[in-house]
Write a protein that holds these residues in place. Sequence first.
Motif, PDB file in Angstrom:
ATOM      1  N   ILE A  18      -3.456  16.502  -5.775  1.00  0.00           N
ATOM      2  CA  ILE A  18      -4.403  16.119  -6.818  1.00  0.00           C
ATOM      3  C   ILE A  18      -3.631  15.927  -8.115  1.00  0.00           C
ATOM      4  CG2 ILE A  18      -6.310  17.385  -5.741  1.00  0.00           C
ATOM      5  CD1 ILE A  18      -5.966  19.535  -7.899  1.00  0.00           C
ATOM      6  N   GLY A  19      -4.194  15.176  -9.044  1.00  0.00           N
ATOM      7  CA  GLY A  19      -3.576  14.958 -10.340  1.00  0.00           C
ATOM      8  C   GLY A  19      -4.230  15.823 -11.399  1.00  0.00           C
ATOM      9  N   SER A  20      -3.736  15.742 -12.611  1.00  0.00           N
ATOM     10  CA  SER A  20      -4.278  16.588 -13.677  1.00  0.00           C
ATOM     11  C   SER A  20      -5.726  16.248 -14.036  1.00  0.00           C
ATOM     12  CB  SER A  20      -3.389  16.519 -14.914  1.00  0.00           C
ATOM     13  OG  SER A  20      -3.288  15.202 -15.405  1.00  0.00           O
ATOM     14  N   PRO A  21      -6.202  14.972 -13.925  1.00  0.00           N
ATOM     15  CA  PRO A  21      -7.625  14.737 -14.216  1.00  0.00           C
ATOM     16  C   PRO A  21      -8.548  15.508 -13.283  1.00  0.00           C
ATOM     17  CG  PRO A  21      -6.404  12.669 -14.314  1.00  0.00           C
ATOM     18  CD  PRO A  21      -5.467  13.685 -13.745  1.00  0.00           C
ATOM     19  N   ALA A  22      -8.254  15.498 -11.960  1.00  0.00           N
ATOM     20  CA  ALA A  22      -9.078  16.248 -11.011  1.00  0.00           C
ATOM     21  C   ALA A  22      -8.941  17.741 -11.262  1.00  0.00           C
ATOM     22  CB  ALA A  22      -8.680  15.904  -9.579  1.00  0.00           C
ATOM     23  N   ALA A  23      -7.717  18.194 -11.514  1.00  0.00           N
ATOM     24  CA  ALA A  23      -7.499  19.615 -11.801  1.00  0.00           C
ATOM     25  C   ALA A  23      -8.287  20.038 -13.028  1.00  0.00           C
ATOM     26  CB  ALA A  23      -6.013  19.881 -11.990  1.00  0.00           C
ATOM     27  N   SER A  24      -8.277  19.205 -14.065  1.00  0.00           N
ATOM     28  CA  SER A  24      -9.013  19.526 -15.284  1.00  0.00           C
ATOM     29  C   SER A  24     -10.511  19.595 -15.026  1.00  0.00           C
ATOM     30  CB  SER A  24      -8.719  18.462 -16.348  1.00  0.00           C
ATOM     31  OG  SER A  24      -9.477  18.695 -17.515  1.00  0.00           O
ATOM     32  N   ALA A  25     -11.040  18.674 -14.220  1.00  0.00           N
ATOM     33  CA  ALA A  25     -12.476  18.672 -13.923  1.00  0.00           C
ATOM     34  C   ALA A  25     -12.875  19.960 -13.214  1.00  0.00           C
ATOM     35  CB  ALA A  25     -12.830  17.457 -13.074  1.00  0.00           C
ATOM     36  N   ILE A  26     -12.056  20.402 -12.255  1.00  0.00           N
ATOM     37  CA  ILE A  26     -12.363  21.626 -11.511  1.00  0.00           C
ATOM     38  C   ILE A  26     -12.279  22.840 -12.426  1.00  0.00           C
ATOM     39  CG2 ILE A  26     -11.650  23.120  -9.615  1.00  0.00           C
ATOM     40  CD1 ILE A  26     -10.514  20.630  -8.230  1.00  0.00           C
ATOM     41  N   VAL A  27     -11.178  22.958 -13.150  1.00  0.00           N
ATOM     42  CA  VAL A  27     -10.963  24.118 -14.018  1.00  0.00           C
ATOM     43  C   VAL A  27     -12.048  24.213 -15.090  1.00  0.00           C
ATOM     44  CG1 VAL A  27      -9.420  25.049 -15.794  1.00  0.00           C
ATOM     45  CG2 VAL A  27      -8.481  24.248 -13.615  1.00  0.00           C
ATOM     46  N   THR A  28     -12.379  23.098 -15.718  1.00  0.00           N
ATOM     47  CA  THR A  28     -13.387  23.096 -16.784  1.00  0.00           C
ATOM     48  C   THR A  28     -14.736  23.552 -16.262  1.00  0.00           C
ATOM     49  OG1 THR A  28     -12.240  21.303 -17.937  1.00  0.00           O
ATOM     50  CG2 THR A  28     -14.560  21.669 -18.492  1.00  0.00           C
ATOM     51  N   MET A  29     -15.134  23.034 -15.102  1.00  0.00           N
ATOM     52  CA  MET A  29     -16.431  23.416 -14.538  1.00  0.00           C
ATOM     53  C   MET A  29     -16.451  24.884 -14.135  1.00  0.00           C
ATOM     54  SD  MET A  29     -18.243  24.143 -11.570  1.00  0.00           S
ATOM     55  CE  MET A  29     -17.347  23.456 -10.176  1.00  0.00           C
ATOM     56  N   LEU A  30     -15.406  25.360 -13.454  1.00  0.00           N
ATOM     57  CA  LEU A  30     -15.381  26.754 -13.006  1.00  0.00           C
ATOM     58  C   LEU A  30     -15.365  27.714 -14.186  1.00  0.00           C
ATOM     59  CD1 LEU A  30     -12.901  26.556  -9.996  1.00  0.00           C
ATOM     60  CD2 LEU A  30     -15.391  26.594  -9.946  1.00  0.00           C
ATOM     61  N   MET A  52       0.823  -1.198   0.000  1.00  0.00           N
ATOM     62  CA  MET A  52       0.000   0.000   0.000  1.00  0.00           C
ATOM     63  C   MET A  52       0.863   1.257   0.000  1.00  0.00           C
ATOM     64  SD  MET A  52      -3.082  -0.692  -0.368  1.00  0.00           S
ATOM     65  CE  MET A  52      -3.569   1.018  -0.126  1.00  0.00           C
ATOM     66  N   LYS A  53       1.959   1.230   0.771  1.00  0.00           N
ATOM     67  CA  LYS A  53       2.847   2.389   0.808  1.00  0.00           C
ATOM     68  C   LYS A  53       3.482   2.628  -0.557  1.00  0.00           C
ATOM     69  CE  LYS A  53       6.598   4.468   3.505  1.00  0.00           C
ATOM     70  NZ  LYS A  53       7.542   4.277   4.643  1.00  0.00           N
ATOM     71  N   LEU A  54       3.816   1.555  -1.239  1.00  0.00           N
ATOM     72  CA  LEU A  54       4.398   1.679  -2.572  1.00  0.00           C
ATOM     73  C   LEU A  54       3.394   2.288  -3.545  1.00  0.00           C
ATOM     74  CD1 LEU A  54       6.610   1.172  -4.656  1.00  0.00           C
ATOM     75  CD2 LEU A  54       5.757  -1.186  -4.861  1.00  0.00           C
ATOM     76  N   MET A  55       2.151   1.803  -3.498  1.00  0.00           N
ATOM     77  CA  MET A  55       1.133   2.352  -4.385  1.00  0.00           C
ATOM     78  C   MET A  55       0.902   3.835  -4.104  1.00  0.00           C
ATOM     79  SD  MET A  55      -0.972   2.259  -6.820  1.00  0.00           S
ATOM     80  CE  MET A  55      -1.181   0.549  -7.309  1.00  0.00           C
ATOM     81  N   GLU A  56       0.873   4.202  -2.827  1.00  0.00           N
ATOM     82  CA  GLU A  56       0.687   5.610  -2.472  1.00  0.00           C
ATOM     83  C   GLU A  56       1.853   6.449  -2.975  1.00  0.00           C
ATOM     84  OE1 GLU A  56       0.299   5.369   1.718  1.00  0.00           O
ATOM     85  OE2 GLU A  56      -1.758   4.593   1.666  1.00  0.00           O
ATOM     86  N   GLY A  57       3.101   5.921  -2.840  1.00  0.00           N
ATOM     87  CA  GLY A  57       4.269   6.660  -3.306  1.00  0.00           C
ATOM     88  C   GLY A  57       4.279   6.834  -4.813  1.00  0.00           C
ATOM     89  N   LEU A  58       3.965   5.759  -5.527  1.00  0.00           N
ATOM     90  CA  LEU A  58       3.936   5.842  -6.990  1.00  0.00           C
ATOM     91  C   LEU A  58       2.819   6.776  -7.466  1.00  0.00           C
ATOM     92  CD1 LEU A  58       4.534   2.092  -7.935  1.00  0.00           C
ATOM     93  CD2 LEU A  58       6.160   3.991  -8.139  1.00  0.00           C
ATOM     94  N   SER A  59       1.686   6.752  -6.759  1.00  0.00           N
ATOM     95  CA  SER A  59       0.572   7.628  -7.142  1.00  0.00           C
ATOM     96  C   SER A  59       0.930   9.092  -6.914  1.00  0.00           C
ATOM     97  CB  SER A  59      -0.683   7.260  -6.346  1.00  0.00           C
ATOM     98  OG  SER A  59      -1.077   5.933  -6.625  1.00  0.00           O
ATOM     99  N   GLU A  60       1.612   9.357  -5.786  1.00  0.00           N
ATOM    100  CA  GLU A  60       2.046  10.732  -5.531  1.00  0.00           C
ATOM    101  C   GLU A  60       3.032  11.180  -6.612  1.00  0.00           C
ATOM    102  OE1 GLU A  60       4.228  13.489  -2.104  1.00  0.00           O
ATOM    103  OE2 GLU A  60       4.104  11.300  -1.867  1.00  0.00           O
ATOM    104  N   ALA A  61       3.946  10.294  -6.980  1.00  0.00           N
ATOM    105  CA  ALA A  61       4.899  10.629  -8.033  1.00  0.00           C
ATOM    106  C   ALA A  61       4.183  10.894  -9.352  1.00  0.00           C
ATOM    107  CB  ALA A  61       5.911   9.493  -8.199  1.00  0.00           C
ATOM    108  N   GLN A  62       3.141  10.105  -9.642  1.00  0.00           N
ATOM    109  CA  GLN A  62       2.383  10.310 -10.876  1.00  0.00           C
ATOM    110  C   GLN A  62       1.693  11.670 -10.866  1.00  0.00           C
ATOM    111  OE1 GLN A  62       1.972   8.267 -13.810  1.00  0.00           O
ATOM    112  NE2 GLN A  62       1.276  10.306 -14.376  1.00  0.00           N
ATOM    113  N   ARG A  63       1.116  12.046  -9.710  1.00  0.00           N
ATOM    114  CA  ARG A  63       0.446  13.348  -9.629  1.00  0.00           C
ATOM    115  C   ARG A  63       1.443  14.493  -9.810  1.00  0.00           C
ATOM    116  NH1 ARG A  63      -2.288  10.477  -5.491  1.00  0.00           N
ATOM    117  NH2 ARG A  63      -0.979  11.417  -3.867  1.00  0.00           N
ATOM    118  N   LEU A  64       2.608  14.361  -9.173  1.00  0.00           N
ATOM    119  CA  LEU A  64       3.634  15.390  -9.334  1.00  0.00           C
ATOM    120  C   LEU A  64       4.145  15.440 -10.777  1.00  0.00           C
ATOM    121  CD1 LEU A  64       5.569  14.733  -6.010  1.00  0.00           C
ATOM    122  CD2 LEU A  64       4.334  16.827  -6.594  1.00  0.00           C
ATOM    123  N   LEU A  65       4.261  14.276 -11.393  1.00  0.00           N
ATOM    124  CA  LEU A  65       4.665  14.234 -12.793  1.00  0.00           C
ATOM    125  C   LEU A  65       3.608  14.886 -13.675  1.00  0.00           C
ATOM    126  CD1 LEU A  65       6.970  13.167 -14.553  1.00  0.00           C
ATOM    127  CD2 LEU A  65       5.678  11.038 -14.823  1.00  0.00           C
TER     128      LEU A  65
END
Length: 445
Positions: A131-143, A33-46
């Motif tokens: 947050i990652g770019s999909p969530a960021a895109s959803a927020i920006v598009t709606m606003l 679980m820690k590995l998945m969380e770390g990789l996910s954080e890296a993906q969001r930063l990427l």
Amino acid sequence: MTDHLAPLAAAVDSARGVWGEQAIESLPPGALMKLMEGLSEAQRLLDAGRARVAAEIARQSRPELGPAGLAKTQGFRNPTALIASVTGSGSGEASRLVKVGEATAPRMTLSGQQKPARHPFVAEALAAGRIGSPAASAIVTMLDRVALRADPTAIAEAERTLVEKAPGLGADQFAKLVTRAEAFLDPAGVTRREDELRADRATHMYEDRHGMLVVNSKFDPEHAAPVKAYIDTYVTAQLAAQRDENAPDAARPTIPQMQADALTLLAAHALGCASSDLPVQGATVVVRIDHADLVNETGYAAIDGLTQPVSVATARRMAGGGGIISCVLGSESEILDWGRRKRLFTEPQKLALVERDGGCAMCGAPPSHTKAHHLRWWARDAGPTDLSNGVLLCESCHHRIHDNGWDIRIAGAGTRAKVWFLPPAHVDAARTPRLGGRARFDYAA
């Protein structure tokens, strides 16, 4: 190393430290679980880095630069095509990266001064890897969509609220939250969208070459609510009946087949009008609206089991029909407590739990997929059949909670109470409470 890359490098190093030279199959659950969380954080930063780079590529490829623009000098007709080629993504994904990057990058005035990003809360959360770019895109598009119709202060508060609630939600769950936020910011837009959807409702029927009648339908929320409520209730009843049968799995109907059966039986009942033959009782549509909105014709209403909000006019129209329950919520919620006079939760109590939990309090499954469960067991713990001792859970989440050591706490009273899930220590050593129920998905600025 620049400040922009330091968090990404730290996240990658953290994941590398967990994984190391070990085979993935040898990692214990906590490390996995820690590995998945770390990789996910890296993906969001990427994602954040790719969005910034994409926006700069678009800036250096703007039309006024002509053939000297970056994209054209690289042999591409526009920056979207260039980014899609480099990333191996589609044009839609490339456009999303550019849009997110432009909305979250610092702006420059004509005098050369730097101004904050157009969406500063999204920019900060994206850069921090929350947050990652999909969530960021959803927020920006709606606003951006409601910017000309909503109050600027409300838009800023909505951006902050959505950024806070985004971590921990899947894409489908977050989309539900963004939809509710848009209805809050632009109630008139709900009515406009409903008019379009209502005009577009249709059912097409034809017989294929095998003799099958093919029915293809689409409904607006008002007309979809009773159809979905009936089919969901029928399928739930059939699945429960299957558990008591010994028929082999191959002989049991699939869920799509059950949904087809539900429509068939409903049509047969309507034609024959024999109520005793109706296979399902109690399929109920609940339309929920605040009293102030009902009186002042402001805001919007919600229908259980459906994501899209509806207008006040639609809520009133539905409440006037048969089989529809309108739930008007005032400033104080009514508390339904039956103590130990009844072991099973009553229908009014179940409806009150639906108001509080919205469906499965843990995963968000619709109310028709859930049952009311005692937190303190009736027989073992002498637990009362009260709202404060009940929770709606689907079968899967019910087993997961009991089998894996999760705890549930109810904070508050009545239908405005909040449900909190406490993970076991092997999942979270601090046992940090996680918000569940309707409060997790409902939007309130």
